[in-house]
Design a protein around this motif. Sequence first.
Motif, PDB file in Angstrom:
ATOM      1  N   LEU A 258       0.934   4.312  -2.726  1.00  0.00           N
ATOM      2  CA  LEU A 258       0.708   5.705  -2.308  1.00  0.00           C
ATOM      3  C   LEU A 258       1.763   6.662  -2.853  1.00  0.00           C
ATOM      4  O   LEU A 258       1.518   7.871  -2.923  1.00  0.00           O
ATOM      5  CB  LEU A 258       0.686   5.795  -0.783  1.00  0.00           C
TER       6      LEU A 258
ATOM      7  N   ALA B 292       0.829  -1.209   0.000  1.00  0.00           N
ATOM      8  CA  ALA B 292       0.000   0.000   0.000  1.00  0.00           C
ATOM      9  C   ALA B 292       0.865   1.262   0.000  1.00  0.00           C
ATOM     10  O   ALA B 292       0.561   2.239  -0.706  1.00  0.00           O
ATOM     11  CB  ALA B 292      -0.935  -0.004   1.211  1.00  0.00           C
TER      12      ALA B 292
ATOM     13  N   ASP C  27      -2.367  10.223  -4.153  1.00  0.00           N
ATOM     14  CA  ASP C  27      -3.643   9.694  -3.681  1.00  0.00           C
ATOM     15  C   ASP C  27      -4.609   9.395  -4.822  1.00  0.00           C
ATOM     16  O   ASP C  27      -5.294   8.367  -4.825  1.00  0.00           O
ATOM     17  CB  ASP C  27      -4.293  10.689  -2.710  1.00  0.00           C
TER      18      ASP C  27
ATOM     19  N   LEU D 178      -6.886   1.240  -4.550  1.00  0.00           N
ATOM     20  CA  LEU D 178      -6.524   1.338  -3.141  1.00  0.00           C
ATOM     21  C   LEU D 178      -7.522   2.235  -2.411  1.00  0.00           C
ATOM     22  O   LEU D 178      -7.822   3.341  -2.860  1.00  0.00           O
ATOM     23  CB  LEU D 178      -5.112   1.916  -3.002  1.00  0.00           C
ATOM     24  N   ASN D 179      -8.033   1.752  -1.304  1.00  0.00           N
ATOM     25  CA  ASN D 179      -8.915   2.557  -0.460  1.00  0.00           C
ATOM     26  C   ASN D 179      -8.026   3.480   0.372  1.00  0.00           C
ATOM     27  O   ASN D 179      -7.622   3.149   1.491  1.00  0.00           O
ATOM     28  CB  ASN D 179      -9.767   1.662   0.434  1.00  0.00           C
ATOM     29  N   VAL D 180      -7.714   4.655  -0.182  1.00  0.00           N
ATOM     30  CA  VAL D 180      -6.706   5.532   0.401  1.00  0.00           C
ATOM     31  C   VAL D 180      -7.048   5.972   1.825  1.00  0.00           C
ATOM     32  O   VAL D 180      -6.198   5.870   2.728  1.00  0.00           O
ATOM     33  CB  VAL D 180      -6.452   6.755  -0.509  1.00  0.00           C
TER      34      VAL D 180
ATOM     35  N   ARG E 190      -4.591   4.912   4.891  1.00  0.00           N
ATOM     36  CA  ARG E 190      -3.924   5.961   5.668  1.00  0.00           C
ATOM     37  C   ARG E 190      -4.191   5.796   7.166  1.00  0.00           C
ATOM     38  O   ARG E 190      -3.284   5.922   7.993  1.00  0.00           O
ATOM     39  CB  ARG E 190      -4.395   7.348   5.212  1.00  0.00           C
TER      40      ARG E 190
ATOM     41  N   ALA F 118      -3.481   6.344  -6.762  1.00  0.00           N
ATOM     42  CA  ALA F 118      -3.623   5.169  -5.901  1.00  0.00           C
ATOM     43  C   ALA F 118      -5.091   4.737  -5.818  1.00  0.00           C
ATOM     44  O   ALA F 118      -5.400   3.544  -5.829  1.00  0.00           O
ATOM     45  CB  ALA F 118      -3.087   5.483  -4.507  1.00  0.00           C
ATOM     46  N   GLN F 119      -5.989   5.721  -5.758  1.00  0.00           N
ATOM     47  CA  GLN F 119      -7.424   5.422  -5.727  1.00  0.00           C
ATOM     48  C   GLN F 119      -7.853   4.747  -7.031  1.00  0.00           C
ATOM     49  O   GLN F 119      -8.637   3.794  -7.023  1.00  0.00           O
ATOM     50  CB  GLN F 119      -8.220   6.716  -5.517  1.00  0.00           C
TER      51      GLN F 119
END
Length: 333
Positions: A217, A213, A221, A229-231, A235, A224-225
């Motif tokens: 990143l 992850a 962001d 990825l569920n930013v 985080r 990555a989204q």
Amino acid sequence: MKKTSSWIILILALGAALVLSVHIGAVSIPLGEIWRALFGQAANSAHHTILWEIRLPRTVLIALTGAALGGSGAAYQGLFRNPLADPYLIGVASGAGFGAVLAMSLRWPYSFWGLMAVPAAAFLAAMITVLVVMALARSGQALPTANLILAGVAVSSFASALTSFLMLRSTGELRRALAWLLGGAALGGWQAVGVMLPYLLLGLGGLMISGHALNVLQFGDEQAQQLGLNVPRVRMVILLAAALSTAAAVAFAGIIGFIGLIVPHVMRLLFGPDYRALIPHSILGGATALLLADVLARVLLAPQELPVGVITALAGAPFFLWLLRRSKTQGIG
């Protein structure tokens, strides 16, 4: 460098640091005697007592503290995409320290459950600190280097002032709090190791599984989204894990600066930027670096012993200034 070689080098370095740490002190224990004492066969009963009651728990506590600071420092740098972020510079360590002293000022008994309250309070204060620093430093969707450092310094100063106030008010616990503030293994012993371990396993375990992850990143962001990825959730998981690791270290070893800044950079230069390897490399490197700093703290002015935080500051401050200059010339942040 090959992956296998990097692991061999780091494990051998950590092993050497561990042996050096239990060997050197006010009473030096011969290497052969260390081996015999580990298995209850020491020729000198004093060596057995020193090893098991003083030297070994201190060594383990220092190694765990270095591992926590190294791992959390690498995670903060990846999370903020900022080479100057670490638990000390962004104020998380000072916030955790305030929480630890607050718990001490309430006069919890020096028992297992009493000690459990110290890292729990440090963790809550660390989480509040990191959220406040991020809120103060944010400029739109970015976290500029200058803003992060300024916000960290401001919040750290505020937390340190509150810590000093509590220490002045809590005369009964002043000795304990002062011993913590000096850094090192002030609240040592096997009981402290046992209390610290579950917090550290949760924190560092969370960071270890977040390597992929953190790699994603680094693209930003938004990208990555788009990569699935569920930013926000990632985080928060990394923040919680890094704060828990920092809190566990600070609660029992005091505020020790620069390990979380220096070690991840050295590991990145030596073994590459892949966070799947960088996090565990920084954990091993942090343990080794702090053990060596602790050995230096014992021998530089022997028989007087320096706080290990003094050693890390002397080494870390020039490194930070070099890194800050390098970041400015490269336009980082």
